[in-house]
Design an enzyme around this catalytic site. Structure first.
Site, short mmCIF file in Angstrom:
data_model
loop_
_atom_site.label_atom_id
_atom_site.label_comp_id
_atom_site.label_asym_id
_atom_site.label_seq_id
_atom_site.Cartn_x
_atom_site.Cartn_y
_atom_site.Cartn_z
N TYR A 37 0.17 -2.15 2.77
CA TYR A 37 -0.86 -1.13 2.98
C TYR A 37 -2.19 -1.78 3.36
O TYR A 37 -3.24 -1.41 2.83
CB TYR A 37 -1.05 -0.26 1.72
CG TYR A 37 0.25 0.21 1.13
CD1 TYR A 37 0.99 1.22 1.75
CD2 TYR A 37 0.78 -0.36 -0.03
CE1 TYR A 37 2.20 1.64 1.24
CE2 TYR A 37 1.99 0.06 -0.55
CZ TYR A 37 2.69 1.06 0.08
OH TYR A 37 3.88 1.47 -0.44
N TYR A 58 7.03 9.34 -5.86
CA TYR A 58 7.08 8.24 -4.89
C TYR A 58 8.53 7.77 -4.80
O TYR A 58 9.15 7.46 -5.82
CB TYR A 58 6.19 7.06 -5.31
CG TYR A 58 6.33 5.90 -4.36
CD1 TYR A 58 5.63 5.89 -3.14
CD2 TYR A 58 7.22 4.86 -4.62
CE1 TYR A 58 5.80 4.85 -2.24
CE2 TYR A 58 7.40 3.82 -3.71
CZ TYR A 58 6.68 3.83 -2.52
OH TYR A 58 6.87 2.81 -1.62
N ASP A 93 15.90 9.06 -9.16
CA ASP A 93 15.39 7.79 -8.65
C ASP A 93 14.86 7.00 -9.85
O ASP A 93 13.75 7.25 -10.32
CB ASP A 93 14.30 8.06 -7.61
CG ASP A 93 13.67 6.78 -7.08
OD1 ASP A 93 13.94 5.69 -7.65
OD2 ASP A 93 12.89 6.86 -6.11
N LYS A 151 14.31 -2.49 -8.16
CA LYS A 151 13.24 -3.25 -8.81
C LYS A 151 13.70 -4.27 -9.86
O LYS A 151 14.00 -5.40 -9.50
CB LYS A 151 12.20 -2.28 -9.37
CG LYS A 151 11.36 -1.65 -8.25
CD LYS A 151 10.00 -1.20 -8.72
CE LYS A 151 9.05 -0.98 -7.57
NZ LYS A 151 9.12 0.34 -6.95
#
Ligand SMILES: *Cc1c(COP(=O)(O)O)cnc(C)c1O
Length: 435
Positions: free
Chosen positions: A19, A150, A249, A283
């Protein structure tokens, strides 16, 4: 290895960071090495060790240069680092698949798709749901989710990420439009109004919804929002009632981060578990060593996918089930099973709760909250990221705030003293910079 001025200049001129702007890049700190819970930073002409309160974006749950994990990678390297997964298979993939099926919440999540990143696993989960409905001839093509989520940065995950946080307006016309319920109330707030509105919205779209997708209990990168497990149960029940699938998720929340093995575990009741049809993990899976994610689903969904016109699951990344990544993931799961994770996370939770509490009294602070090994200080204004970063580094801690949040997701192996250093640095940095 240190970086000289040339190296740093090359980074500024040629390398994108997450970003970031290429024309006006923000500051970046060179890391020389990492071990235990510490990063060795190059600061001008000297080196300094700081605690990584971020676990490298929530992955490095056992820290760095972990002997067991290093050994697993080295041993696998001696056998093979990679082979294609099309038409071939190998022991690390089979063994990791077994572990995941075994560890998954509830029963029935028994079919495993290995993906190479979290975003790709969400792509795959969404394709699965889409194809499963194509098989039944119903052709449901929309997803139902909650604001504030997200799910990753590629287009499909972004399309179910919060419309404002995910900057949907930037990609209007390209991004598929899905159905967004309001962000659920924070844990402890009344739910009735939210439930009624959400039910009505769902019913309006019920025929087109392929699946509900959400991060159970904790919305991570969408704002570190903690909400009531009853919301998850409500959405799961709505989906089931209307023939839609449920995708959890758990890329951020899996493997004990929220204080239970899965965030889904917080949603169980005396009547039974609350489990999805499709689960995404990533992750912390490899302990932060290599990029790997997985999608787990049921035999029913797998059969429905195969009944679709394609006759198979239509995805196959080049680095699918990378053996090095699978091998280190197995070693990481072994480590996680070698101690009492529930007790460890509750100790981390107590330390974060006590350590961050003083911040609640600051005039700039709206809220301080903790869940499992997650601690969040929410400000009433955007964080001055460079200033807070510097102030925390001066106190021996690496943090990466975003929006109005300064938070920590420390490695599980942080000692009591490490955790005191982390919380004192966050409290001190917020007070120094924002008051
Ligand atoms: C980080 C994250 C992703 C994306 O994973 P990548 O590996 O960055 O692609 C998806 N969903 C959630 C909940 C995440 O926290």
């Amino acid at each position: 290895m240190t970086l000289d001025a040339d190296g740093l200049a090359f980074d500024r001129e040629h390398l994108w960071h997450p970003y970031s702007s290429m024309t006006v890049p923000g500051p970046v700190y060179p890391v020389i090495s990492a071990s235990g819970v510490r990063l060795r930073l190059q600061r001008g002409d000297h080196e300094t060790d700081v605690i990584d309160a971020m676990s490298s974006w929530w992955c490095a749950i056992h820290g760095y240069a972990v002997p067991e994990l290093d050994t697993a990678v080295r041993d696998q390297l001696g056998r093979m680092s990679h082979v294609m997964f099309g038409g071939l298979t190998h022991e690390p993939a089979v063994e990791l698949g077994r572990r995941l099926v075994d560890l998954a919440p509830g029963t029935g999540l028994e079919k495993v798709f290995f993906a190479d990143s979290g975003s790709v696993s969400v792509e795959v989960a969404m394709k699965m749901a889409w194809q499963a409905h194509a098989g039944s001839g119903l052709g449901r093509t929309k997803f139902f989710t909650i604001r504030g989520g997200y799910h990753g940065d590629t287009f499909s995950p972004m399309s179910v990420t919060d419309p404002d946080g995910g900057m949907h307006s930037l990609y209007a016309g390209f991004l598929p439009e899905h159905v967004f319920a309001d962000r659920p109330p924070a844990a402890g707030e009344p739910l009735e109004t939210w439930k009624a509105t959400t039910t009505a919205l769902f019913e309006q779209h019920a025929d087109e919804i392929a699946a509900v997708i959400l991060e159970p209990v904790l919305q991570g990168a969408g704002g570190m929002h903690v909400y009531d497990p009853d919301v998850v149960r409500h959405l799961t029940a709505l989906a089931r009632r209307h023939g839609a699938l449920v995708i959890f998720d758990e890329i951020a929340t899996g493997f004990w981060r929220t204080g239970a093995a899965w965030a889904a575990d917080h949603c169980a009741t005396s009547e039974g578990p609350c489990t999805p049809d499709i689960l995404c993990v990533g992750k912390a899976l490899t302990g932060g060593y290599l990029t790997l994610a997985a999608v787990l689903t049921t035999a029913e969904v797998a059969a429905a996918v195969d009944a679709s016109p394609a006759g198979a699951m239509m995805h196959g990344p080049t680095f699918m089930a990378n053996p090095l990544a699978c091998a280190v993931a197995i070693a990481n799961l072994d480590l996680l099973a070698s101690y009492d994770a529930a007790t460890r996370i509750s100790e981390v939770h107590t330390a974060l709760t006590n350590g961050l509490a003083p911040a609640a009294g600051f005039s700039s602070v709206l809220d301080v909250r903790t869940l499992g090994a997650v601690g969040v200080v929410e400000l009433d204004c955007p964080v001055d990221v460079p200033a807070v970063t510097e102030a925390a580094l001066a106190r021996g801690v690496w943090v990466r705030p975003f929006r109005n949040l300064v938070y920590t997701m420390p490695p599980y192996v942080s000692t009591e003293e490490d955790l005191r250093t982390i919380t004192a640095a966050i409290v001190g940095a917020v007070e120094e910079v924002h008051g």
